[in-house]
Design a protein around this motif. Structure first.
Motif, mmCIF file in Angstrom:
data_model
loop_
_atom_site.group_PDB
_atom_site.id
_atom_site.type_symbol
_atom_site.label_atom_id
_atom_site.label_comp_id
_atom_site.label_asym_id
_atom_site.label_seq_id
_atom_site.Cartn_x
_atom_site.Cartn_y
_atom_site.Cartn_z
ATOM 1 N N GLU A 1 0.838 -1.203 0.000
ATOM 2 C CA GLU A 1 0.000 0.000 0.000
ATOM 3 C C GLU A 1 0.876 1.257 0.000
ATOM 4 N N GLN A 2 0.900 2.018 1.102
ATOM 5 C CA GLN A 2 1.625 3.290 1.123
ATOM 6 C C GLN A 2 2.878 3.263 2.007
ATOM 7 N N SER A 3 3.351 2.093 2.371
ATOM 8 C CA SER A 3 4.546 1.980 3.212
ATOM 9 C C SER A 3 5.785 1.681 2.377
ATOM 10 N N GLU A 4 6.896 2.295 2.740
ATOM 11 C CA GLU A 4 8.162 2.063 2.054
ATOM 12 C C GLU A 4 8.761 0.718 2.480
ATOM 13 N N GLY A 5 9.798 0.297 1.754
ATOM 14 C CA GLY A 5 10.523 -0.904 2.124
ATOM 15 C C GLY A 5 10.116 -2.112 1.304
ATOM 16 N N ASP A 6 10.669 -3.276 1.670
ATOM 17 C CA ASP A 6 10.408 -4.515 0.946
ATOM 18 C C ASP A 6 10.397 -5.663 1.949
ATOM 19 N N TRP A 7 9.227 -6.243 2.186
ATOM 20 C CA TRP A 7 9.124 -7.347 3.145
ATOM 21 C C TRP A 7 9.824 -8.598 2.642
ATOM 22 N N ARG A 8 10.035 -8.710 1.329
ATOM 23 C CA ARG A 8 10.604 -9.929 0.760
ATOM 24 C C ARG A 8 12.040 -10.183 1.203
ATOM 25 N N THR A 9 12.748 -9.135 1.547
ATOM 26 C CA THR A 9 14.149 -9.281 1.968
ATOM 27 C C THR A 9 14.329 -8.951 3.442
ATOM 28 N N ALA A 10 13.226 -8.831 4.177
ATOM 29 C CA ALA A 10 13.290 -8.428 5.585
ATOM 30 C C ALA A 10 13.231 -9.641 6.506
#
Length: 302
Positions: free
Chosen positions: A96-105
């Motif tokens: 949505e409107q959040s920065e970042g990338d959960w795929r590499t977190a």
């Protein structure tokens, strides 16, 4: 003739589930910052009617990209809001409107997003908040004890269908049930789940599994000292509910209350023949009561 590797299985009847829709909610959009990882995050804040002070919960998302229109999360948020509990439902990083990338977190990375959300709630002078806790759903139930082991002054923790086994074991369990759904016999499905899981980890979702694959939630659970409620569905094909419940109960921690809801799967939906809610009413009631009891006191519920 049915092939040796396959078993006959009956297709489950389709159910028209009921949930709260985004257009029927009352919320305000908010932004906050994860200073430790330099990310601008956003979300929705659900505030009860009245002057407060209100206990508040930060929701921790499960796996994948989050969507604001998800009826599962909205049904929970609406239930809490209607019963005097404020809810911050963030957009997961990279969603949505959040920065970042959960795929590499890693889960530790994602925990910093929740810690930032907790700090945001505590800093809102215009909003009367008495206590703050966290509610993790699915994979968010893995992250919740990581947050609770680090945060100061959290009032409660709720884990909804969050597994208590290492992530590699969880994947094998899920792949086994995927193969069973395809019609493979149980023994064959379990054997094939190992190479199938390996393919997922090494090729299909390699970045994601490199980040979270070695995670074991139990060391964090051992450090959790606040009131905690853990909910499982007896028929969950994504998380080994009974094994997870046994592991958590074996820790011997009186602050952790583990409950299994018969007839529900991973969504804790109403059992067949007992309604069609995407989130069963008795589980929602138990969560509400637990949060209100955990935050009762001079600044909380009378």
């Amino acid at each position: 003739m049915v092939p040796v590797l396959l078993a006959r299985f009956s297709e489950r009847p389709r159910r028209d589930m009921e949930w709260v829709r985004l257009e029927d909610t009352r919320h305000e959009e908010i932004t906050f910052r994860n200073q430790s990882q330099d990310l601008q995050l956003s979300g929705m804040l659900f505030v009860p009617q009245g002057e407060g002070p209100f206990p508040a919960a930060v929701i921790i998302h499960g796996s994948g990209t989050s969507h604001r229109a998800s009826g599962w999360y909205l049904t929970l948020a609406h239930s809490l809001q209607q019963n005097g509990i404020a809810v911050l439902l963030p957009d997961k990083r990279g969603s949505e409107q959040s920065e970042g990338d959960w795929r590499t977190a890693s889960f530790q990375d994602l925990a910093t997003d929740t810690l930032a959300a907790v700090s945001f709630l505590k800093s809102q002078d215009h909003l009367a908040i008495s206590h703050v806790g966290v509610i993790g759903l699915s994979q968010g139930g893995h992250i919740a004890p990581v947050v609770a082991a680090q945060a100061q002054d959290l009032a409660f923790l709720v884990s909804i269908v969050g597994g208590a086994v290492p992530m590699h074991d969880l994947l094998v369990y899920e792949e086994t049930h995927n193969l069973l759904e395809m019609g493979f016999l149980p023994g064959i499905a379990h054997l094939l789940a190992y190479p199938s899981s390996w393919m997922v980890r090494r090729f299909i979702q390699d970045e994601f599994w490199n980040a979270i694959g070695n995670f074991d939630p139990i060391p964090s659970w051992r450090r959790v000292s606040i009131p905690s409620l853990v909910l499982y569905g007896s028929d969950d094909t994504n998380v080994p509910s009974h094994q997870s419940a046994t592991i958590l109960r074996s820790l011997g921690k009186p602050n952790i209350d583990v409950r299994i809801y018969e007839g529900s799967g991973h969504a804790l939906e109403s059992p067949p023949g007992l309604g069609n809610s995407i989130f069963r009413d008795d589980a929602l009631r138990d969560i509400r009561n637990f949060v209100l009891d955990a935050t009762a006191g001079p600044e909380g519920r009378p």
